[in-house]
Design a protein around this motif. Structure first.
Motif, short mmCIF file in Angstrom:
data_model
loop_
_atom_site.label_atom_id
_atom_site.label_comp_id
_atom_site.label_asym_id
_atom_site.label_seq_id
_atom_site.Cartn_x
_atom_site.Cartn_y
_atom_site.Cartn_z
N THR A 1 0.84 -1.20 0.00
CA THR A 1 0.00 0.00 0.00
C THR A 1 0.87 1.25 0.00
OG1 THR A 1 -0.13 -0.07 2.43
CG2 THR A 1 -1.90 -1.14 1.20
N GLY A 2 0.27 2.37 -0.31
CA GLY A 2 1.00 3.64 -0.36
C GLY A 2 1.13 4.30 0.99
N ASP A 3 2.14 5.15 1.11
CA ASP A 3 2.37 5.95 2.31
C ASP A 3 2.97 7.27 1.88
OD1 ASP A 3 2.28 6.55 4.97
OD2 ASP A 3 3.88 5.18 5.58
N GLY A 4 3.17 8.17 2.82
CA GLY A 4 3.70 9.49 2.47
C GLY A 4 2.69 10.26 1.63
N THR A 5 3.12 10.78 0.50
CA THR A 5 2.23 11.57 -0.36
C THR A 5 1.21 10.71 -1.09
OG1 THR A 5 3.87 11.46 -2.14
CG2 THR A 5 3.93 13.40 -0.71
N ILE A 6 1.34 9.39 -1.05
CA ILE A 6 0.35 8.51 -1.67
C ILE A 6 -0.32 7.62 -0.61
CG2 ILE A 6 1.42 8.50 -3.96
CD1 ILE A 6 2.67 5.78 -3.24
N ALA A 7 -0.40 8.15 0.62
CA ALA A 7 -1.02 7.40 1.71
C ALA A 7 -2.45 7.02 1.32
CB ALA A 7 -1.01 8.23 2.99
N GLY A 8 -2.81 5.79 1.60
CA GLY A 8 -4.15 5.30 1.30
C GLY A 8 -4.28 4.64 -0.05
N LEU A 9 -3.27 4.75 -0.90
CA LEU A 9 -3.32 4.11 -2.21
C LEU A 9 -3.09 2.60 -2.06
CD1 LEU A 9 -3.46 4.48 -5.33
CD2 LEU A 9 -0.95 4.64 -5.28
N ASP A 10 -4.02 1.81 -2.57
CA ASP A 10 -3.88 0.35 -2.54
C ASP A 10 -3.16 -0.08 -3.81
OD1 ASP A 10 -4.11 -2.37 -2.37
OD2 ASP A 10 -6.20 -2.36 -1.71
N VAL A 11 -1.92 -0.48 -3.68
CA VAL A 11 -1.10 -0.81 -4.85
C VAL A 11 -1.45 -2.21 -5.38
CG1 VAL A 11 1.23 -1.16 -5.71
CG2 VAL A 11 0.75 0.72 -4.11
N GLY A 12 -1.48 -3.21 -4.51
CA GLY A 12 -1.81 -4.56 -4.96
C GLY A 12 -1.23 -5.63 -4.06
N LYS A 13 -1.40 -6.90 -4.48
CA LYS A 13 -0.94 -8.05 -3.72
C LYS A 13 -0.11 -8.97 -4.61
CE LYS A 13 -5.09 -7.93 -0.84
NZ LYS A 13 -6.30 -8.65 -0.40
N ALA A 14 0.76 -9.75 -3.98
CA ALA A 14 1.60 -10.68 -4.74
C ALA A 14 2.02 -11.85 -3.86
CB ALA A 14 2.84 -9.98 -5.28
N TRP A 15 2.16 -13.01 -4.49
CA TRP A 15 2.75 -14.17 -3.84
C TRP A 15 4.25 -14.19 -4.12
CZ3 TRP A 15 0.61 -17.84 -0.66
CH2 TRP A 15 -0.79 -17.83 -0.55
N LEU A 16 5.02 -14.64 -3.13
CA LEU A 16 6.47 -14.71 -3.26
C LEU A 16 6.94 -16.15 -3.06
CD1 LEU A 16 5.78 -11.71 -2.22
CD2 LEU A 16 8.11 -11.69 -1.34
#
Length: 230
Positions: free
Chosen positions: A106-121
């Motif tokens: 997820t985003g933080d700082g100036t992009i706080a609240g932005l849901d970027v995505g999910k991934a398996w590792l």
């Protein structure tokens, strides 16, 4: 008759002398060594496996290159993990850990609240270890090696970000831990690893604008579980 008595006397004298010689010779012989059974030599087996519960604790860091002051956060995760070790000597071993984990960025700082995505590792990690053997059942070790992480089943949130992709990446790793052996086969393990994993990232905003960045995962891998030595 006299001749017979003389002959018998000579025979008795010879017998007595022979007995004395035999007794003296026996006294000079060394005492027989008692039989001692050879000790059983235990067959050396170089394999060890561990089944652990693993906490994956990434550092919160990263940025979107096109957005000044942006930052990224990655979720923690707890997963099962299997490792296989091979001992070249009682002190020197190689360890391979296997497991998969899923994280949410997820985003933080100036992009706080932005849901970027999910991934398996899938992050297989190979280390070369030195095991200290002079502490009895307590067997600490240190190690260093390399990790290569594959990212798969990646998905964007669909809100603000319509595509999201982390790129596969390699990372150095160091570790320390110990096994406490209950008997010659079973033990309890505690293990800590530190990775410096910073994959590149690319995505697309809802308006179709492409963006790129870097996610600073740099995770701690903290595990504990059971040890089995073959």
């Amino acid at each position: 008759m006299k001749r017979i008595l003389t002959t018998m006397s000579l025979l008795m004298a010879a017998t007595a002398m022979t007995s004395m010689v035999t007794t003296a010779g026996a006294a000079d012989l060394p005492a027989a060594t008692p039989y001692t059974k050879a000790p059983v030599v235990e067959v050396w087996n170089p394999w060890m496996i561990r089944l652990r519960v693993l906490g994956v604790i990434p550092e919160n860091g990263g940025s979107v290159h096109q957005v000044p002051g942006s930052d990224l956060k990655t979720s923690d995760q707890v997963v099962p993990e299997l490792d296989i070790s091979y001992f070249f000597t009682p002190n020197l071993a190689a360890e391979l850990i296997l497991g998969v984990t899923r994280h949410h960025v997820t985003g933080d700082g100036t992009i706080a609240g932005l849901d970027v995505g999910k991934a398996w590792l899938l992050p297989p990690t190979l280390t070369l270890q030195y095991h200290f053997t002079e502490f009895g059942a307590f067997k600490p070790y240190i190690g260093a090696g390399v990790n290569y992480t594959w990212f798969f089943s990646q998905s964007a949130s669909g809100v603000g970000v319509t595509s999201s992709r982390l790129k596969d990446s390699a990372a150095p790793v160091v570790q320390f831990g110990f096994d406490y052996m209950i008997d010659k086969h079973w033990g309890w393990n505690v293990d800590v690893k530190k990775l410096w994993l910073r994959p590149d990232w690319e995505g697309t905003l809802a308006g179709g604008t492409p963006i790129t960045g870097k996610v600073t995962l740099d995770p701690w891998l903290v595990g504990t579980g059971i040890t089995y030595k073959f």
